[in-house]
Design a protein around this motif. Structure first.
Motif, PDB file in Angstrom:
ATOM      1  N   LEU A 159       0.667  -1.192  -0.158  1.00 19.78           N
ATOM      2  CA  LEU A 159      -0.002  -0.051  -0.111  1.00 19.78           C
ATOM      3  C   LEU A 159       0.816   1.267   0.234  1.00 19.78           C
ATOM      4  CD1 LEU A 159      -2.781   1.678   0.398  1.00 19.78           C
ATOM      5  CD2 LEU A 159      -2.352   1.105   2.795  1.00 19.78           C
ATOM      6  N   HIS A 160       1.753   1.388   0.787  1.00 25.57           N
ATOM      7  CA  HIS A 160       2.522   2.410   1.048  1.00 25.57           C
ATOM      8  C   HIS A 160       3.938   2.585   0.116  1.00 25.57           C
ATOM      9  CE1 HIS A 160       0.014   3.914   4.301  1.00 25.57           C
ATOM     10  NE2 HIS A 160       0.188   2.716   5.020  1.00 25.57           N
ATOM     11  N   LEU A 161       4.007   1.579  -0.653  1.00 29.91           N
ATOM     12  CA  LEU A 161       5.005   1.611  -1.838  1.00 29.91           C
ATOM     13  C   LEU A 161       4.161   2.234  -3.163  1.00 29.91           C
ATOM     14  CD1 LEU A 161       6.979  -1.559  -1.729  1.00 29.91           C
ATOM     15  CD2 LEU A 161       7.781   0.650  -1.365  1.00 29.91           C
ATOM     16  N   GLY A 162       2.792   2.246  -2.887  1.00 29.37           N
ATOM     17  CA  GLY A 162       1.857   2.857  -4.083  1.00 29.37           C
ATOM     18  C   GLY A 162       1.778   4.211  -4.043  1.00 29.37           C
ATOM     19  N   PRO A 163       0.665   4.716  -4.532  1.00 25.61           N
ATOM     20  CA  PRO A 163       0.321   6.267  -4.656  1.00 25.61           C
ATOM     21  C   PRO A 163       0.279   6.813  -3.105  1.00 25.61           C
ATOM     22  CG  PRO A 163      -0.918   4.941  -6.156  1.00 25.61           C
ATOM     23  CD  PRO A 163      -0.559   3.852  -5.345  1.00 25.61           C
ATOM     24  N   PRO A 164       0.563   7.987  -2.860  1.00 24.46           N
ATOM     25  CA  PRO A 164       0.622   8.368  -1.632  1.00 24.46           C
ATOM     26  C   PRO A 164      -0.779   8.587  -0.968  1.00 24.46           C
ATOM     27  CG  PRO A 164       1.800   9.924  -3.040  1.00 24.46           C
ATOM     28  CD  PRO A 164       1.227   8.932  -4.095  1.00 24.46           C
ATOM     29  N   GLN A 165      -1.072   8.338   0.186  1.00 25.50           N
ATOM     30  CA  GLN A 165      -2.295   8.149   0.682  1.00 25.50           C
ATOM     31  C   GLN A 165      -2.905   9.729   0.909  1.00 25.50           C
ATOM     32  OE1 GLN A 165      -4.030   5.253   1.275  1.00 25.50           O
ATOM     33  NE2 GLN A 165      -2.389   4.922  -0.016  1.00 25.50           N
ATOM     34  N   GLU A 166      -4.321   9.691   1.102  1.00 27.17           N
ATOM     35  CA  GLU A 166      -4.617  11.178   1.287  1.00 27.17           C
ATOM     36  C   GLU A 166      -4.260  11.790   2.240  1.00 27.17           C
ATOM     37  OE1 GLU A 166      -9.243  12.963   1.397  1.00 27.17           O
ATOM     38  OE2 GLU A 166      -9.073  10.843   0.942  1.00 27.17           O
ATOM     39  N   ARG A 167      -3.942  11.248   3.596  1.00 26.44           N
ATOM     40  CA  ARG A 167      -3.561  12.073   4.663  1.00 26.44           C
ATOM     41  C   ARG A 167      -2.145  12.301   4.590  1.00 26.44           C
ATOM     42  NH1 ARG A 167      -6.590  11.398   9.529  1.00 26.44           N
ATOM     43  NH2 ARG A 167      -4.944  12.961  10.155  1.00 26.44           N
ATOM     44  N   VAL A 168      -1.355  11.852   3.765  1.00 22.83           N
ATOM     45  CA  VAL A 168       0.014  12.334   3.594  1.00 22.83           C
ATOM     46  C   VAL A 168       0.087  13.379   2.857  1.00 22.83           C
ATOM     47  CG1 VAL A 168       2.261  11.415   3.003  1.00 22.83           C
ATOM     48  CG2 VAL A 168       0.637   9.662   4.096  1.00 22.83           C
ATOM     49  N   VAL A 169       0.392  14.509   3.119  1.00 23.96           N
ATOM     50  CA  VAL A 169       0.041  15.918   2.292  1.00 23.96           C
ATOM     51  C   VAL A 169       1.066  16.186   1.661  1.00 23.96           C
ATOM     52  CG1 VAL A 169      -1.022  17.943   2.411  1.00 23.96           C
ATOM     53  CG2 VAL A 169      -1.982  16.311   3.858  1.00 23.96           C
ATOM     54  N   ASN A 170       2.258  16.559   2.162  1.00 20.44           N
ATOM     55  CA  ASN A 170       3.319  17.223   1.547  1.00 20.44           C
ATOM     56  C   ASN A 170       4.445  16.495   1.099  1.00 20.44           C
ATOM     57  OD1 ASN A 170       5.308  17.336   3.790  1.00 20.44           O
ATOM     58  ND2 ASN A 170       3.698  18.678   4.901  1.00 20.44           N
ATOM     59  N   PRO A 171       5.297  16.771   0.432  1.00 18.55           N
ATOM     60  CA  PRO A 171       6.592  15.977  -0.109  1.00 18.55           C
ATOM     61  C   PRO A 171       7.510  15.392   1.116  1.00 18.55           C
ATOM     62  CG  PRO A 171       6.395  17.723  -1.647  1.00 18.55           C
ATOM     63  CD  PRO A 171       5.387  18.103  -0.099  1.00 18.55           C
ATOM     64  N   LEU A 172       7.470  16.250   1.862  1.00 22.45           N
ATOM     65  CA  LEU A 172       8.327  15.757   3.200  1.00 22.45           C
ATOM     66  C   LEU A 172       7.981  14.622   3.893  1.00 22.45           C
ATOM     67  CD1 LEU A 172      10.979  16.309   4.980  1.00 22.45           C
ATOM     68  CD2 LEU A 172       9.753  17.528   6.352  1.00 22.45           C
ATOM     69  N   GLU A 173       6.483  14.456   4.095  1.00 19.14           N
ATOM     70  CA  GLU A 173       5.733  13.527   4.637  1.00 19.14           C
ATOM     71  C   GLU A 173       5.864  12.207   3.652  1.00 19.14           C
ATOM     72  OE1 GLU A 173       2.491  16.300   6.959  1.00 19.14           O
ATOM     73  OE2 GLU A 173       1.841  15.055   5.367  1.00 19.14           O
ATOM     74  N   ARG A 174       5.605  12.424   2.644  1.00 17.68           N
ATOM     75  CA  ARG A 174       5.493  11.301   1.459  1.00 17.68           C
ATOM     76  C   ARG A 174       6.920  10.895   1.278  1.00 17.68           C
ATOM     77  NH1 ARG A 174       2.405  14.324  -3.620  1.00 17.68           N
ATOM     78  NH2 ARG A 174       0.210  14.119  -2.528  1.00 17.68           N
ATOM     79  N   GLU A 175       8.201  11.536   1.533  1.00 23.18           N
ATOM     80  CA  GLU A 175       9.407  10.995   1.642  1.00 23.18           C
ATOM     81  C   GLU A 175       9.637   9.964   2.725  1.00 23.18           C
ATOM     82  OE1 GLU A 175      13.987  12.381   2.532  1.00 23.18           O
ATOM     83  OE2 GLU A 175      12.210  13.884   2.352  1.00 23.18           O
ATOM     84  N   PHE A 176       9.034  10.473   3.888  1.00 20.02           N
ATOM     85  CA  PHE A 176       9.209   9.605   5.150  1.00 20.02           C
ATOM     86  C   PHE A 176       8.402   8.333   5.111  1.00 20.02           C
ATOM     87  CE2 PHE A 176      10.489  13.796   7.666  1.00 20.02           C
ATOM     88  CZ  PHE A 176      11.778  13.744   7.239  1.00 20.02           C
ATOM     89  N   VAL A 177       7.353   8.505   4.829  1.00 19.77           N
ATOM     90  CA  VAL A 177       6.286   7.409   4.576  1.00 19.77           C
ATOM     91  C   VAL A 177       7.035   6.371   3.650  1.00 19.77           C
ATOM     92  CG1 VAL A 177       4.211   6.582   4.055  1.00 19.77           C
ATOM     93  CG2 VAL A 177       4.372   8.386   5.408  1.00 19.77           C
ATOM     94  N   LEU A 178       7.416   6.889   2.458  1.00 17.11           N
ATOM     95  CA  LEU A 178       7.958   6.093   1.480  1.00 17.11           C
ATOM     96  C   LEU A 178       9.183   5.334   1.866  1.00 17.11           C
ATOM     97  CD1 LEU A 178       8.046   4.763  -1.538  1.00 17.11           C
ATOM     98  CD2 LEU A 178       8.804   6.980  -2.221  1.00 17.11           C
ATOM     99  N   GLU A 179      10.083   6.174   2.615  1.00 18.24           N
ATOM    100  CA  GLU A 179      11.529   5.554   3.007  1.00 18.24           C
ATOM    101  C   GLU A 179      11.201   4.433   4.009  1.00 18.24           C
ATOM    102  OE1 GLU A 179      15.505   6.854   5.161  1.00 18.24           O
ATOM    103  OE2 GLU A 179      13.895   8.257   4.844  1.00 18.24           O
ATOM    104  N   GLN A 180      10.217   4.572   4.756  1.00 20.87           N
ATOM    105  CA  GLN A 180       9.952   3.583   5.799  1.00 20.87           C
ATOM    106  C   GLN A 180       9.165   2.213   4.994  1.00 20.87           C
ATOM    107  OE1 GLN A 180      11.095   4.016   9.153  1.00 20.87           O
ATOM    108  NE2 GLN A 180      10.788   1.598   8.929  1.00 20.87           N
ATOM    109  N   ALA A 181       8.477   2.346   4.095  1.00 23.47           N
ATOM    110  CA  ALA A 181       7.982   1.293   3.461  1.00 23.47           C
ATOM    111  C   ALA A 181       9.182   0.730   2.540  1.00 23.47           C
ATOM    112  CB  ALA A 181       6.875   1.879   2.372  1.00 23.47           C
TER     113      ALA A 181
END
Length: 234
Positions: free
Chosen positions: A155-177
């Protein structure tokens, strides 16, 4: 509630894995245990957004929530798992407390990692806890639990989730995924890592850091080759 907590003795033992504990001669009744768990659950649902306070007099609720976390950790009660999961982004003490319950935590953490109510730091902490679970129990976990963890990583290797708003948040989530996927060594997830390494990821669209995509693509490339647990991306 804050006044009531002051009537309940609680100490901290630096030699204890979880730290927070009640005095040996203090009897925690089932009623007290249920009340503490219910109070933490209520605070998390009404006043916390990720680990950020919301609403009027938010700082008061943050202080109360932190106090409640300590009391609930000290319970060592499996019934506290759902409430603790809701404050999993609070830090390592909550995550460690959850891990002490064993693989029984997996369903609640998996559900929270996929919840539309989870903020980006909830997601990161949940992914980190699942990675810690994989590191600790690995293939000894029930097959269903490992399959569910795989779906969270997917799921988190796929498109960013709606609650993950800005690029910095997306970076951190993607890195952990990426870290979690690298640990599972599942062929489908490794293929996703190879695709990110070659083509980048839509989570990085709009970033103001030109070097970010190259960094994460390299991290994904490393993850496709080996487990990245305990590895810090420079």
């Amino acid at each position: 509630m804050a006044h009531a907590l002051g009537e309940v003795p609680l100490g901290y033992d630096p030699d204890d894995l979880l730290g927070w504990k009640f005095p040996p001669d203090y009897v925690v009744t089932p009623e007290l245990s249920a009340a503490l768990i219910s109070a933490l659950d209520r605070e998390a649902r009404l006043h916390m957004d990720g680990c950020t306070v919301t609403g009027f007099e938010g700082s008061r609720h943050l202080e109360l929530s932190l106090d409640l976390e300590h009391y609930v950790i000290a319970l060592r009660d499996p019934a506290s798992i759902p409430a603790l999961v809701q404050v999993i982004c609070s830090g390592g003490s909550v995550q460690q407390a959850l891990l002490e319950f064993g693989p029984a935590i997996i369903p609640a953490v998996v559900e929270w990692a996929q919840s539309p109510d989870a903020a980006w730091d909830d997601i990161i902490a949940s992914l980190r806890a699942l990675a810690a679970a994989e590191a600790r129990w690995g293939k000894t976990m029930p097959a269903e639990a490992r399959a569910n963890i795989k779906e969270v990583a997917r799921l988190h290797l796929g498109p960013p989730q709606e609650r993950v708003v800005n690029p910095l948040e997306r970076e951190f989530v993607l890195e952990q995924a990426i870290t979690l996927a690298s640990m599972l060594r599942d062929p489908d997830l490794l293929e996703s890592l190879e695709n990110i390494a070659e083509n980048g990821h839509e989570a990085l669209d709009g970033t103001k850091r030109p070097e970010l995509e190259a960094e994460l693509r390299e991290y994904a490339r490393q993850g496709s080759a080996r487990s990245l647990w305990a590895t810090r991306r420079q």
